[in-house]
Enzyme design. Structure first.
Site, PDB file in Angstrom:
ATOM      1  N   ASP A 146       0.829  -1.219   0.000  1.00 56.03           N
ATOM      2  CA  ASP A 146       0.000   0.000   0.000  1.00 56.03           C
ATOM      3  C   ASP A 146       0.864   1.270   0.000  1.00 56.03           C
ATOM      4  O   ASP A 146       0.662   2.170   0.841  1.00 56.03           O
ATOM      5  CB  ASP A 146      -0.908   0.036   1.251  1.00 56.03           C
ATOM      6  CG  ASP A 146      -1.673  -1.253   1.470  1.00 56.03           C
ATOM      7  OD1 ASP A 146      -2.090  -1.871   0.478  1.00 56.03           O
ATOM      8  OD2 ASP A 146      -1.859  -1.641   2.641  1.00 56.03           O
ATOM      9  N   GLU A 163     -11.467  -0.090  -3.085  1.00 52.47           N
ATOM     10  CA  GLU A 163     -10.635   0.463  -2.006  1.00 52.47           C
ATOM     11  C   GLU A 163      -9.461   1.198  -2.650  1.00 52.47           C
ATOM     12  O   GLU A 163      -9.397   1.351  -3.867  1.00 52.47           O
ATOM     13  CB  GLU A 163     -10.144  -0.652  -1.074  1.00 52.47           C
ATOM     14  CG  GLU A 163      -9.243  -1.679  -1.742  1.00 52.47           C
ATOM     15  CD  GLU A 163      -8.909  -2.864  -0.847  1.00 52.47           C
ATOM     16  OE1 GLU A 163      -9.379  -2.950   0.291  1.00 52.47           O
ATOM     17  OE2 GLU A 163      -8.154  -3.747  -1.323  1.00 52.47           O
TER      18      GLU A 163
HETATM   19  O1  FUB Z   1      -3.139  -3.565   3.559  1.00 53.42           O
HETATM   20  C1  FUB Z   1      -4.440  -3.813   4.070  1.00 53.42           C
HETATM   21  C2  FUB Z   1      -5.453  -3.499   3.045  1.00 53.42           C
HETATM   22  O2  FUB Z   1      -5.243  -4.279   1.876  1.00 53.42           O
HETATM   23  C3  FUB Z   1      -5.420  -2.075   2.527  1.00 53.42           C
HETATM   24  O3  FUB Z   1      -5.936  -1.138   3.431  1.00 53.42           O
HETATM   25  C4  FUB Z   1      -6.183  -2.260   1.290  1.00 53.42           C
HETATM   26  O4  FUB Z   1      -6.141  -1.186   0.402  1.00 53.42           O
HETATM   27  C5  FUB Z   1      -5.545  -3.511   0.731  1.00 53.42           C
HETATM   28  O5  FUB Z   1      -4.343  -3.231   0.058  1.00 53.42           O
END
Ligand code: FUB
Length: 343
Positions: free
Chosen positions: A31, A243
């Site tokens: 991320d 997301e």
């Molecule tokens: O790293 C945890 C979660 O997985 C992140 O918050 C999301 O965007 C995904 O990458």
């Protein structure tokens, strides 16, 4: 989140085809939110660990407990680890799951924005501050008032406005906030989601206060329209928001980019207004090894770069990822050329 089948992957062959190498190999990192501060590239990633938690569609196996900040003199340079920037035990309101963070700079102070689950199991977004871009960061005693869900990304506009984009469905809990308050009832990632033929759930955007510690407005929907001007539908899972929101500005246009989650693309949409609505334009990154895809886009010395992650170093373990970087290019209309992570 479910695993993609990986039995058939020859990782030596895959890594030989990868267009970029992990920037960090002594830790698992994911991320990556990249920014240029003081002429250096600073990267604010998640720090992936294996806590032995069972895999599920809510991402319980993403059990991260601290953050490290990295910096590079330029995109081909070594990534320097600035050490532990903040631990979950140093955040009074947070119990677990330090997921994807971002950072911003204002008047000599550096701000780390991060999601974590509170002691009621609800994802909130917190702020921590430092005098140095590499940390360490000191968390505020409470999460941002009225914050919810995950994946904060803060965009600074020319007028000294700082806008926070955030949100994520399934384990990110955005669907539980559809009525304005948290709906705890029901198990699993799909309960409370719109029907496939209803408008998709949107990421949120809210302006931050002058001290960057609170929202000064109710979070608003970041609407993504299709080519006919209609909101993308929830069932359109190759294009709808899942997301990992990110906003950058290029040639006077705002670009809203994000992950499609269960279809594993990084896509983007464009607008003349940072609040949108944005019009869907296409894919930035095709699927990587691993379930999740999450990115940031930053300009450095007149070139643009995509920071992203994959699970190639861990040989496909979804929650053990590695951050990477590759140049990103545009065509004459400002459209982004799609990147294939493996040749
Ligand atoms: O790293 C945890 C979660 O997985 C992140 O918050 C999301 O965007 C995904 O990458």
């Amino acid at each position: 989140m479910p695993e993609k089948p990986i039995d058939h992957i020859d990782f030596d062959e895959l890594n030989s085809k990868a267009i970029s190498k992990p920037l960090v190999t002594h830790l698992f990192t994911a991320d990556p939110s990249a920014h240029v501060f003081d002429g250096r590239i600073y990267i604010y990633p998640s720090h992936d660990i294996d806590e032995g938690d069972a895999f599920d569609d809510l991402g319980s196996h993403f059990a991260m407990k601290d953050y490290h900040v990295f910096s590079m003199a330029h995109p081909e340079a070594e990534a320097i680890d600035h050490g532990v920037a903040m631990r979950v035990e140093d955040i009074p309101w947070a119990e677990k799951q330090l997921w994807a963070p971002d950072a911003a700079h204002k008047n000599g102070t550096y701000y780390l924005f991060f999601p974590a689950k509170d002691y009621d199991g609800i994802f909130r977004i917190g702020v921590a501050i430092s005098t140095s871009p590499g940390g360490p960061f000191t968390a505020q005693p409470q999460a941002i008032k009225n914050s919810f869900s995950i994946d904060p990304a803060v965009f600074e506009d020319e007028n000294d406005n700082y806008l926070m984009y955030f949100g994520g469905i399934w384990g990110g809990q955005l669907q539980r906030w559809r009525t304005g308050s948290f709906k705890a009832e029901g198990e699993g990632p799909f309960i409370h989601l719109p029907e496939d033929n209803e408008p998709a759930l949107c990421a949120k955007v809210a302006k931050l206060s002058n001290d960057l510690l609170e929202f000064v407005e109710e979070p608003k929907d970041v609407v993504i329209l299709d080519e006919a001007g209609m909101p993308l539908l929830q069932g359109d899972n190759e294009r709808r928001f899942f997301e990992a929101p990110w906003v950058h500005k290029y040639n006077g246009k705002y670009y809203f980019s994000y992950s499609t989650g269960d279809t594993h693309y990084i896509c983007y949409a464009m607008s003349d207004n940072p609040y949108g609505p944005f019009t869907y334009k296409g894919r930035i990154l095709n699927p990587v090894v691993g379930w999740t895809s999450h990115h940031s886009i930053v300009e450095f010395q007149n070139k643009w770069y995509l920071f992203y992650h994959d699970s190639s170093l861990s040989k496909g373990v979804t929650h053990l990822r590695s951050i990477k970087c590759i140049e990103l290019t545009y065509d004459e209309f400002g459209h982004i050329h799609t990147i294939d992570p493996y040749r």
